[in-house]
Design an enzyme around this catalytic site. Sequence first.
Site, PDB file in Angstrom:
ATOM      1  N   TYR A 185       0.854  -1.204   0.000  1.00  0.00           N
ATOM      2  CA  TYR A 185       0.000   0.000   0.000  1.00  0.00           C
ATOM      3  C   TYR A 185       0.886   1.249   0.000  1.00  0.00           C
ATOM      4  O   TYR A 185       0.702   2.163  -0.811  1.00  0.00           O
ATOM      5  CB  TYR A 185      -0.901  -0.046   1.234  1.00  0.00           C
ATOM      6  CG  TYR A 185      -1.751   1.186   1.469  1.00  0.00           C
ATOM      7  CD1 TYR A 185      -2.994   1.334   0.866  1.00  0.00           C
ATOM      8  CD2 TYR A 185      -1.313   2.192   2.332  1.00  0.00           C
ATOM      9  CE1 TYR A 185      -3.773   2.457   1.106  1.00  0.00           C
ATOM     10  CE2 TYR A 185      -2.089   3.313   2.581  1.00  0.00           C
ATOM     11  CZ  TYR A 185      -3.323   3.434   1.962  1.00  0.00           C
ATOM     12  OH  TYR A 185      -4.080   4.547   2.205  1.00  0.00           O
ATOM     13  N   LYS A 227       1.434   4.142  -2.920  1.00  0.00           N
ATOM     14  CA  LYS A 227       1.279   5.588  -2.698  1.00  0.00           C
ATOM     15  C   LYS A 227       2.524   6.329  -3.181  1.00  0.00           C
ATOM     16  O   LYS A 227       2.437   7.391  -3.813  1.00  0.00           O
ATOM     17  CB  LYS A 227       1.030   5.881  -1.212  1.00  0.00           C
ATOM     18  CG  LYS A 227      -0.315   5.417  -0.696  1.00  0.00           C
ATOM     19  CD  LYS A 227      -1.460   6.134  -1.389  1.00  0.00           C
ATOM     20  CE  LYS A 227      -2.812   5.775  -0.839  1.00  0.00           C
ATOM     21  NZ  LYS A 227      -3.909   6.164  -1.749  1.00  0.00           N
ATOM     22  N   ASN A 277      -4.218   9.038   9.895  1.00  0.00           N
ATOM     23  CA  ASN A 277      -5.471   8.285   9.815  1.00  0.00           C
ATOM     24  C   ASN A 277      -6.629   9.276   9.822  1.00  0.00           C
ATOM     25  O   ASN A 277      -6.719  10.113  10.717  1.00  0.00           O
ATOM     26  CB  ASN A 277      -5.609   7.353  11.020  1.00  0.00           C
ATOM     27  CG  ASN A 277      -4.577   6.254  10.969  1.00  0.00           C
ATOM     28  OD1 ASN A 277      -4.781   5.231  10.365  1.00  0.00           O
ATOM     29  ND2 ASN A 277      -3.434   6.511  11.579  1.00  0.00           N
TER      30      ASN A 277
HETATM   31  P1  NAD Z   1     -12.921   4.965   0.513  1.00  0.00           P
HETATM   32  O1  NAD Z   1     -12.726   3.528   0.239  1.00  0.00           O
HETATM   33  O2  NAD Z   1     -14.100   5.371   1.334  1.00  0.00           O
HETATM   34  O3  NAD Z   1     -12.932   5.807  -0.847  1.00  0.00           O
HETATM   35  C1  NAD Z   1     -12.316   5.363  -2.033  1.00  0.00           C
HETATM   36  C2  NAD Z   1     -13.322   5.510  -3.151  1.00  0.00           C
HETATM   37  O4  NAD Z   1     -12.702   5.112  -4.373  1.00  0.00           O
HETATM   38  C3  NAD Z   1     -14.541   4.630  -2.960  1.00  0.00           C
HETATM   39  O5  NAD Z   1     -15.713   5.380  -3.186  1.00  0.00           O
HETATM   40  C4  NAD Z   1     -14.374   3.531  -3.995  1.00  0.00           C
HETATM   41  O6  NAD Z   1     -15.630   3.033  -4.433  1.00  0.00           O
HETATM   42  C5  NAD Z   1     -13.609   4.253  -5.073  1.00  0.00           C
HETATM   43  N1  NAD Z   1     -12.793   3.362  -5.904  1.00  0.00           N
HETATM   44  C6  NAD Z   1     -11.859   2.452  -5.480  1.00  0.00           C
HETATM   45  N2  NAD Z   1     -11.341   1.800  -6.539  1.00  0.00           N
HETATM   46  C7  NAD Z   1     -11.908   2.333  -7.649  1.00  0.00           C
HETATM   47  C8  NAD Z   1     -11.768   2.063  -9.036  1.00  0.00           C
HETATM   48  N3  NAD Z   1     -10.944   1.106  -9.483  1.00  0.00           N
HETATM   49  N4  NAD Z   1     -12.532   2.783  -9.898  1.00  0.00           N
HETATM   50  C9  NAD Z   1     -13.396   3.740  -9.449  1.00  0.00           C
HETATM   51  N5  NAD Z   1     -13.564   4.021  -8.148  1.00  0.00           N
HETATM   52  C10 NAD Z   1     -12.830   3.325  -7.257  1.00  0.00           C
HETATM   53  O7  NAD Z   1     -11.571   5.465   1.194  1.00  0.00           O
HETATM   54  P2  NAD Z   1     -11.220   6.849   1.900  1.00  0.00           P
HETATM   55  O8  NAD Z   1     -10.955   6.560   3.315  1.00  0.00           O
HETATM   56  O9  NAD Z   1     -12.206   7.882   1.516  1.00  0.00           O
HETATM   57  O10 NAD Z   1      -9.805   7.158   1.222  1.00  0.00           O
HETATM   58  C11 NAD Z   1      -9.680   7.951   0.068  1.00  0.00           C
HETATM   59  C12 NAD Z   1      -8.205   7.995  -0.323  1.00  0.00           C
HETATM   60  O11 NAD Z   1      -7.440   8.542   0.754  1.00  0.00           O
HETATM   61  C13 NAD Z   1      -7.620   6.626  -0.624  1.00  0.00           C
HETATM   62  O12 NAD Z   1      -6.740   6.715  -1.703  1.00  0.00           O
HETATM   63  C14 NAD Z   1      -6.849   6.297   0.629  1.00  0.00           C
HETATM   64  O13 NAD Z   1      -5.753   5.437   0.385  1.00  0.00           O
HETATM   65  C15 NAD Z   1      -6.367   7.668   1.050  1.00  0.00           C
HETATM   66  N6  NAD Z   1      -6.062   7.727   2.471  1.00  0.00           N
HETATM   67  C16 NAD Z   1      -7.046   7.467   3.364  1.00  0.00           C
HETATM   68  C17 NAD Z   1      -6.741   7.501   4.714  1.00  0.00           C
HETATM   69  C18 NAD Z   1      -7.802   7.195   5.750  1.00  0.00           C
HETATM   70  O14 NAD Z   1      -7.465   7.103   6.936  1.00  0.00           O
HETATM   71  N7  NAD Z   1      -9.070   7.049   5.378  1.00  0.00           N
HETATM   72  C19 NAD Z   1      -5.450   7.787   5.144  1.00  0.00           C
HETATM   73  C20 NAD Z   1      -4.466   8.054   4.192  1.00  0.00           C
HETATM   74  C21 NAD Z   1      -4.793   8.036   2.840  1.00  0.00           C
END
Ligand code: NAD
Length: 323
Positions: free
Chosen positions: A147, A151, A176
């Site tokens: 992961y 990134k 987070n």
């Molecule tokens: P989430 O899973 O709620 O949102 C991701 C969205 O992307 C979802 O709506 C999913 O349906 C969509 N998606 C995934 N694969 C796809 C594809 N192949 N085609 C089209 N849509 C697709 O996650 P989140 O918590 O909202 O995170 C959003 C971003 O932030 C992610 O990239 C995650 O790695 C990053 N991030 C999140 C956190 C956290 O703590 N939540 C921390 C660091 C980074």
Amino acid sequence: MKVCVVGGAGFIGSHFTDRLLADAGIDLVTIYDNFSSGREWHFAHHLDDQRLRVIRAEVADLAELTAAMDDHDLVIHLASNPDIARAMTHPRVDFDEGTALTFNVAEAARLAGVGEILYASGSGVYGDLGELEVDEDHGPLIPTSTYGASKLAGEALLSSYAAMFGISASVFRFGNVVGPRQTHGVGFDFIRRLRRKPEVLEILGDGCQSKSYIHVDDVVEAVLAMRASRQKPFEAFNVATGDYITVTEIALLALQVLDLTEDTTELRYSGGDRGWKGDVPIVRLSTDRVRARGWSCKRNSEEALLASMRSLIDDDQLGRLTS
Ligand code: NAD
């Protein structure tokens, strides 16, 4: 101003949609999402807003993605596999649902003529550095999960697209992120399991894992503020609270939210210093850069976690997730 939010139906994406549509200067928000973890109820309250367009499609579909970005000014890229542990059984997942998606987002932006990308990276790019508080110029970057590797690869692709094709990019290494509509994460998981079985809470690791938990509202403001203060075509930012909380402390907050105590609920640890292979047990992110540009968080880690766990119960989000 027209904005394409890739992954916009997810947790963080839906908060960007709220924030953007609250701005009269925004002409169009396009949510592009395959709904793998995204949900319609995350943006249902905006369906009457003519400035919202929703496209249900795969980021892997370059032609569809390029067409969706047509005539847009900005792309916010949030789509990726959300489950860090999943690679233990599916080693390709972070390449296919991480690196390859970011390549497609950059390439679609180039083909569609979009000049700017904001990218959700993560603290995983730094690897396992213990108590060292890292700033954005720390190197070498040695991820310890696929992961984190995806990134970092995404960041590298965007810096190269900035240099080669003039597409500005800001990458955000979030701590987070917590808040309403959360789809995963430790506090979310504790509440869900305590609801089912209040007598015992199984905790992965020894409970001493210690990280920053930032409220999604603070994340959205930080990203938009850093975009407004852009100084170079490619920039990286840590986005975190600057304080830290342990997993055991989060378990105690979860008990508090549900009116339970250590007398009613046994905290049972699986042992070991980390929850799963690839987990980084101690994360320390310097926030000097974002603060120097005028941003500060409104909630610390404890306040952010309490607000998010309470919203899970008050809005019956757990019920909606299982329905
Ligand atoms: P989430 O899973 O709620 O949102 C991701 C969205 O992307 C979802 O709506 C999913 O349906 C969509 N998606 C995934 N694969 C796809 C594809 N192949 N085609 C089209 N849509 C697709 O996650 P989140 O918590 O909202 O995170 C959003 C971003 O932030 C992610 O990239 C995650 O790695 C990053 N991030 C999140 C956190 C956290 O703590 N939540 C921390 C660091 C980074």
